[in-house]
Design an enzyme around this catalytic site. Structure first.
Site, PDB file in Angstrom:
ATOM      1  N   ARG A 196       0.817  -1.231   0.000  1.00 38.24           N
ATOM      2  CA  ARG A 196       0.000   0.000   0.000  1.00 38.24           C
ATOM      3  C   ARG A 196       0.842   1.269   0.000  1.00 38.24           C
ATOM      4  O   ARG A 196       0.395   2.333   0.418  1.00 38.24           O
ATOM      5  CB  ARG A 196      -0.979   0.018   1.184  1.00 38.24           C
ATOM      6  CG  ARG A 196      -1.950  -1.132   1.152  1.00 38.24           C
ATOM      7  CD  ARG A 196      -3.176  -0.866   2.001  1.00 38.24           C
ATOM      8  NE  ARG A 196      -4.030  -2.036   1.991  1.00 38.24           N
ATOM      9  CZ  ARG A 196      -3.929  -3.031   2.850  1.00 38.24           C
ATOM     10  NH1 ARG A 196      -3.027  -2.982   3.815  1.00 38.24           N
ATOM     11  NH2 ARG A 196      -4.728  -4.062   2.759  1.00 38.24           N
ATOM     12  N   LYS A 241       3.655  12.333 -10.432  1.00 35.06           N
ATOM     13  CA  LYS A 241       2.833  11.530 -11.342  1.00 35.06           C
ATOM     14  C   LYS A 241       3.518  10.195 -11.578  1.00 35.06           C
ATOM     15  O   LYS A 241       4.692  10.147 -11.961  1.00 35.06           O
ATOM     16  CB  LYS A 241       2.659  12.240 -12.687  1.00 35.06           C
ATOM     17  CG  LYS A 241       1.551  13.269 -12.688  1.00 35.06           C
ATOM     18  CD  LYS A 241       1.262  13.739 -14.106  1.00 35.06           C
ATOM     19  CE  LYS A 241       0.165  14.796 -14.096  1.00 35.06           C
ATOM     20  NZ  LYS A 241      -0.054  15.386 -15.435  1.00 35.06           N
ATOM     21  N   GLU A 264      10.432  19.277 -23.949  1.00 36.14           N
ATOM     22  CA  GLU A 264       9.767  19.672 -22.683  1.00 36.14           C
ATOM     23  C   GLU A 264      10.313  21.005 -22.179  1.00 36.14           C
ATOM     24  O   GLU A 264       9.584  21.807 -21.596  1.00 36.14           O
ATOM     25  CB  GLU A 264       9.942  18.597 -21.603  1.00 36.14           C
ATOM     26  CG  GLU A 264       9.162  17.321 -21.826  1.00 36.14           C
ATOM     27  CD  GLU A 264       7.642  17.423 -21.570  1.00 36.14           C
ATOM     28  OE1 GLU A 264       7.165  18.438 -21.018  1.00 36.14           O
ATOM     29  OE2 GLU A 264       6.941  16.463 -21.950  1.00 36.14           O
ATOM     30  N   LYS A 295       7.875  24.194 -12.008  1.00 35.60           N
ATOM     31  CA  LYS A 295       6.965  23.071 -11.756  1.00 35.60           C
ATOM     32  C   LYS A 295       6.592  22.987 -10.273  1.00 35.60           C
ATOM     33  O   LYS A 295       5.461  22.677  -9.926  1.00 35.60           O
ATOM     34  CB  LYS A 295       7.598  21.759 -12.239  1.00 35.60           C
ATOM     35  CG  LYS A 295       6.631  20.596 -12.122  1.00 35.60           C
ATOM     36  CD  LYS A 295       6.938  19.459 -13.039  1.00 35.60           C
ATOM     37  CE  LYS A 295       5.805  18.423 -12.963  1.00 35.60           C
ATOM     38  NZ  LYS A 295       6.049  17.262 -13.800  1.00 35.60           N
ATOM     39  N   GLU A 304      -3.984  18.287 -10.429  1.00 33.72           N
ATOM     40  CA  GLU A 304      -4.321  18.725 -11.783  1.00 33.72           C
ATOM     41  C   GLU A 304      -5.815  19.018 -11.944  1.00 33.72           C
ATOM     42  O   GLU A 304      -6.463  18.565 -12.888  1.00 33.72           O
ATOM     43  CB  GLU A 304      -3.873  17.662 -12.804  1.00 33.72           C
ATOM     44  CG  GLU A 304      -3.677  18.254 -14.189  1.00 33.72           C
ATOM     45  CD  GLU A 304      -3.074  17.273 -15.192  1.00 33.72           C
ATOM     46  OE1 GLU A 304      -2.031  16.682 -14.879  1.00 33.72           O
ATOM     47  OE2 GLU A 304      -3.650  17.128 -16.261  1.00 33.72           O
ATOM     48  N   ARG A 364      -2.299  23.056 -12.907  1.00 34.91           N
ATOM     49  CA  ARG A 364      -1.324  22.059 -13.387  1.00 34.91           C
ATOM     50  C   ARG A 364      -1.582  21.677 -14.849  1.00 34.91           C
ATOM     51  O   ARG A 364      -0.689  21.187 -15.536  1.00 34.91           O
ATOM     52  CB  ARG A 364      -1.329  20.818 -12.480  1.00 34.91           C
ATOM     53  CG  ARG A 364      -0.206  19.860 -12.827  1.00 34.91           C
ATOM     54  CD  ARG A 364       0.052  18.826 -11.758  1.00 34.91           C
ATOM     55  NE  ARG A 364       1.158  17.964 -12.133  1.00 34.91           N
ATOM     56  CZ  ARG A 364       1.698  17.050 -11.352  1.00 34.91           C
ATOM     57  NH1 ARG A 364       1.245  16.882 -10.125  1.00 34.91           N
ATOM     58  NH2 ARG A 364       2.692  16.310 -11.775  1.00 34.91           N
ATOM     59  N   ASN A 399       0.378  20.825 -19.601  1.00 41.57           N
ATOM     60  CA  ASN A 399       0.024  20.020 -20.775  1.00 41.57           C
ATOM     61  C   ASN A 399       0.146  20.807 -22.067  1.00 41.57           C
ATOM     62  O   ASN A 399      -0.305  20.342 -23.115  1.00 41.57           O
ATOM     63  CB  ASN A 399      -1.413  19.483 -20.638  1.00 41.57           C
ATOM     64  CG  ASN A 399      -1.529  18.540 -19.461  1.00 41.57           C
ATOM     65  OD1 ASN A 399      -0.608  17.792 -19.178  1.00 41.57           O
ATOM     66  ND2 ASN A 399      -2.648  18.611 -18.754  1.00 41.57           N
ATOM     67  N   HIS A 439       0.643  19.101 -25.318  1.00 46.76           N
ATOM     68  CA  HIS A 439       0.515  17.656 -25.088  1.00 46.76           C
ATOM     69  C   HIS A 439      -0.706  17.025 -25.751  1.00 46.76           C
ATOM     70  O   HIS A 439      -0.642  15.866 -26.155  1.00 46.76           O
ATOM     71  CB  HIS A 439       0.487  17.355 -23.583  1.00 46.76           C
ATOM     72  CG  HIS A 439       1.858  17.344 -22.971  1.00 46.76           C
ATOM     73  ND1 HIS A 439       2.654  18.468 -22.923  1.00 46.76           N
ATOM     74  CD2 HIS A 439       2.597  16.347 -22.404  1.00 46.76           C
ATOM     75  CE1 HIS A 439       3.799  18.160 -22.329  1.00 46.76           C
ATOM     76  NE2 HIS A 439       3.790  16.890 -22.012  1.00 46.76           N
ATOM     77  N   HIS A 445       0.148  14.176 -28.001  1.00 49.71           N
ATOM     78  CA  HIS A 445      -0.247  12.773 -27.819  1.00 49.71           C
ATOM     79  C   HIS A 445      -0.899  12.228 -29.085  1.00 49.71           C
ATOM     80  O   HIS A 445      -0.724  11.049 -29.429  1.00 49.71           O
ATOM     81  CB  HIS A 445      -1.215  12.637 -26.635  1.00 49.71           C
ATOM     82  CG  HIS A 445      -0.506  12.712 -25.310  1.00 49.71           C
ATOM     83  ND1 HIS A 445      -1.069  13.270 -24.189  1.00 49.71           N
ATOM     84  CD2 HIS A 445       0.738  12.311 -24.932  1.00 49.71           C
ATOM     85  CE1 HIS A 445      -0.200  13.215 -23.186  1.00 49.71           C
ATOM     86  NE2 HIS A 445       0.899  12.636 -23.616  1.00 49.71           N
ATOM     87  N   HIS A 450       8.224  11.230 -27.365  1.00 51.10           N
ATOM     88  CA  HIS A 450       7.277  12.107 -26.671  1.00 51.10           C
ATOM     89  C   HIS A 450       7.643  13.594 -26.750  1.00 51.10           C
ATOM     90  O   HIS A 450       6.823  14.421 -27.157  1.00 51.10           O
ATOM     91  CB  HIS A 450       7.157  11.650 -25.209  1.00 51.10           C
ATOM     92  CG  HIS A 450       6.310  12.544 -24.369  1.00 51.10           C
ATOM     93  ND1 HIS A 450       4.933  12.557 -24.470  1.00 51.10           N
ATOM     94  CD2 HIS A 450       6.633  13.490 -23.444  1.00 51.10           C
ATOM     95  CE1 HIS A 450       4.458  13.462 -23.643  1.00 51.10           C
ATOM     96  NE2 HIS A 450       5.459  14.036 -22.996  1.00 51.10           N
TER      97      HIS A 450
HETATM   98  N1  GLY Z   1       4.310  16.347 -16.987  1.00 51.94           N
HETATM   99  C1  GLY Z   1       3.243  17.184 -16.626  1.00 51.94           C
HETATM  100  C2  GLY Z   1       2.890  17.101 -15.177  1.00 51.94           C
HETATM  101  O1  GLY Z   1       3.634  16.568 -14.386  1.00 51.94           O
HETATM  102  O2  GLY Z   1       1.859  17.563 -14.779  1.00 51.94           O
END
Ligand code: GLY
Length: 344
Positions: free
Chosen positions: A117, A139, A181, A218, A228, A232, A236, A239, A243, A255
């Site tokens: 857990r 993430k 990025e 960030k 998000e 946040r 993107n 993105h 994507h 990517h």
């Molecule tokens: N890579 C985008 C984020 O971490 O929100």
């Protein structure tokens, strides 16, 4: 330089320091002392850098080596890592080290989040993309057959330890991925990040400074909106289209390159729609050109059906990140019809 991320779920340091790979024993001590450490890496990183990490850890430290690349980031491999943690008798108070790029970081964080857990993990990024972006913010994910990152959690690491000098062996494709990025951060934040990107990354402390500035940007975003739900989503930028390009190419384009192509598509839509001025548009396009990013080879119209399946779509509404000027982007909700008018 140490940046402290005070996120809702955890406070953790991101240490960005040249030469850190030679001081890993000391850097890891606060997290590893008195605990068993298990290392997850990939075959490329293992060949080049693993001995340096293992020199900082007790003899017999278990290592799980993934084949490099996105294809490893799946449910089955995550399961194997979790089984391997159990086979190596890691307890709830032990710790996992994710030693690699975005794939290693994402899948290791995910495995650590479900094993017993949730046990601690540290991120030791070895790519520019992981150093400036994916290792920070918590993430974690694996890909499903229906799409990338469709199973995952927000599960922050105990620490991020990044040595910009480790990028000395980064292959050109991976380098370009990270630059994609970094262009995102340059457009979002403007200021010094954009200036450094326009200058020479290899000059003086430019690279270390760029990493620290991206991480700090960030940090601010993640502290305000870890899950998000709002701000946040700015991260993107490029993105959603990126994507779609990635999927259209069957993962043929990496990517970060797709993100850069996505930023160009958005910048074009923004100048056409009167949101973005000519000077900033040209500044963004020449930055993309400077780093040799290709034009998106697909028509946006052909990719529209893919936008309808984007995981960020809610109630048929896209949260598009639009560019008003360098350093000033915003989230604009659009129906798919509006997105079509905007983009095509
Ligand atoms: N890579 C985008 C984020 O971490 O929100």
């Amino acid at each position: 330089m140490e940046i402290t991320v005070k996120a809702g779920t955890r406070t953790y340091p991101v240490i960005v320091e040249r030469g850190l790979t030679d001081r890993l024993a000391e850097a890891l001590a606060p997290y590893a002392a008195g605990r068993k450490v298990a290392v997850v890496t990939d075959d490329n990183v293992a060949k080049l850098w693993l001995p340096r990490l293992l020199a900082a850890l007790p003899e017999g430290t278990p290592v799980y080596t993934l084949p490099h690349g996105e294809n490893s980031k799946n449910w089955e491999t995550a399961g194997k890592i979790v089984e391997w943690l159990a086979a190596n008798k890691l307890t709830r108070t032990d710790i996992v080290a994710a030693f690699g790029g975005g794939v290693v970081g994402d899948i290791t964080g995910f495995a650590a989040s479900v094993y017993m857990r949730g046990i601690d993990y540290v991120q030791i990024p070895t790519t520019l993309l992981a150093g400036i972006d994916s290792s920070v913010g918590g993430k974690t994910a694996v890909d499903l057959s229906a799409g990338k990152n469709l199973a995952g959690r927000i599960y922050p690491p105990a620490a991020v330890l990044f040595d910009p000098d480790i990028l000395s062996t980064l292959p050109p494709t991976e380098w370009k991925c990270g630059i994609g990025e970094a262009v995102k951060y340059a457009v979002l934040a403007g200021g010094e990040i954009f200036d450094i990107m326009e200058d020479d990354l290899k000059k003086g402390d430019n690279l270390e400074r760029l990493v620290a500035l991206c991480v700090d940007y960030k940090r601010r975003v993640v502290e305000a909106d870890e899950n998000e739900a709002g701000e946040r989503r700015l991260l993107n930028l490029g993105h959603t289209i990126g994507h779609a390009i990635e999927a259209e190419s069957g993962l043929g384009f990496p990517h970060g390159v797709c993100v850069a192509m996505g930023i160009a598509v958005i910048a074009r839509a923004c100048i056409r729609g009167g949101l973005l001025g000519k000077d900033d548009y040209l500044r963004i396009m020449s930055l993309l050109q400077k780093y040799g990013f290709p034009e998106c080879p697909y028509s946006v119209r052909a990719m529209l059906p893919r936008l309808a399946h984007d995981k960020k779509l809610t109630d048929g509404t896209l949260k598009a990140v639009v560019i008003r000027s360098v350093g000033n982007c915003e989230i604009k909700e659009m129906s798919l019809d509006e997105a079509e008018k905007f983009l095509v």
